[in-house]
Motif scaffolding. Structure first.
Motif: not given
Length: 385
Positions: A52-68
């Protein structure tokens, strides 16, 4: 794609969230003294349909890739409730956050932080706090002292090198969170024993265990006190009704009534102390895996966590009592009761209190009075965008 090219990709679907969690578990497995957590629990925390945190939050997750190949991860998030807080309480208008920071090296770390900052700017944020993964009530702060021993339940654990990598990107210390280690085998000092005995003679005071037969009502009582007691603290974000219900459901399997106390004054609940057996003891033995046989060992541990350490993650006293001697007396009475039961019934040897804000003089005084000592420090950093 060249072998040294860094690409930061957003995570926007279920397979991506699975990869995000698996990457974090991989980093944890390579970090000394880290304790693997259950994959399903970690997935639920970042699932917008479950947490329920998402009900009052905007969230963007990221993954870093090096050489795929995956080489790091980070979250960028905006808690709408935190935006409404007064700036003097650490958050307020324009404040976004980053969390779930893991990186193979300083270059990956810098690229991840830059991408999270860019996303927050795109949402109109002017300042970033972190790491906070993701709610302030989950795993706030970066471990900067105490890397030489395992964390207790619901505490983060990070490689020491992360501190330099984050600070090198222009982040300054905003707040330090402390945890205190306590040997619970000896009795408390004589002064504390006298304070407790005095409270026990006071007919207005009653210290009772939580009642699992009316669990939902007890959860509401505890969270009502918490939201009042912590309302002026740095970083405080109130629990919503849905978060209260969610937290109650998640914590119930860990709740032993005799280890959790509610203090009443003239029949009215005015304080509480929450104590959890350190499930990391069990997760370490099953390597954070329920299958094929981990579930059996975990269930057996939950039934009788004999010898487990204890953590006091939360306590609170209504604000109306904050400047009275009664506030500390109630705290000493609750922790004295819990110490007695934990040592006698579960053979507990040590406990951990925290986290505690480094400027919370009342709680620090209580921790000092019972001869506990700081064993871990977590840093929350700030940067203008």
């Amino acid at each position: 794609m060249s072998s040294d090219e860094i690409v930061i990709a957003p995570v926007n679907d279920k397979p991506g969230r699975g990869a995000f969690v698996d990457l974090g578990r991989d980093f944890a497995a390579r970090t000394p003294h880290s304790v693997p957590q259950l994959r399903g629990e970690l997935l639920e925390l970042i699932d917008p349909n479950k947490n329920p945190f998402f009900e009052h939050a905007q969230v963007q997750l990221f993954i870093a890739y090096r050489g795929g190949k995956p080489a790091g991860r980070i979250s960028a998030h905006i808690d709408e409730l935190a935006l409404r807080l007064p700036p003097e309480q650490g958050m307020g208008p324009g404040t976004g956050m980053f969390g779930y920071f893991d990186a193979e090296d300083a270059d990956i770390g810098a690229a991840l932080l830059a991408r999270a900052e860019a996303w927050l700017r795109e949402q109109g944020m002017t300042r970033v706090l972190g790491p906070i993964s993701m709610s302030i009530w989950e795993e706030p702060g970066l471990l900067v002292e105490g890397h030489d021993h395992a964390p207790m339940i619901m505490m983060g654990h990070h490689p020491a090198r992360y501190q330099g990598w984050i600070e090198a990107q222009g982040y300054a210390l905003a707040k330090t969170l402390l945890t205190y280690d306590l040997d619970v085998t000896p009795e408390f000092p004589p002064l504390i024993q006298r304070i407790v005995a005095s409270g026990q003679r006071n007919e207005r005071i009653a210290i009772r265990p939580v009642d699992l037969s009316r669990w939902e009502e007890e959860v509401e009582t505890v969270l009502r006190i918490l939201n009042d007691a912590w309302s002026s603290n740095w970083g405080f974000v109130p629990f919503t009704e849905r978060e209260i219900a969610y937290a109650g459901k998640k914590l119930k399997p860990l709740i032993r009534p005799e280890l959790n106390r509610i203090a009443e004054l003239d029949g009215r609940p005015v304080a509480f102390m929450l104590t959890l057996p350190d499930i990391n003891d069990a997760l370490r033995k099953i390597d954070g895996k329920l299958f094929p046989f981990g579930w059996f060992h975990l269930l057996r541990w939950l039934r009788s966590p004999y010898g487990a350490g204890m953590r006091v993650p939360l306590m609170g006293v209504l604000r109306e009592l904050h400047n009275s001697r009664l506030a500390s007396q109630l705290a000493f009475m609750m922790i004295s009761d819990i110490r007695r039961v934990a040592t006698a019934k579960l053979n507990t040897k040590r406990a951990e209190i925290g986290w505690i804000l480094d400027d919370n003089q009342g709680m620090i005084a209580i921790a000092d009075a019972i001869n506990s000592s700081v064993n871990r420090r977590y840093a929350i950093y700030s940067k203008s965008l």
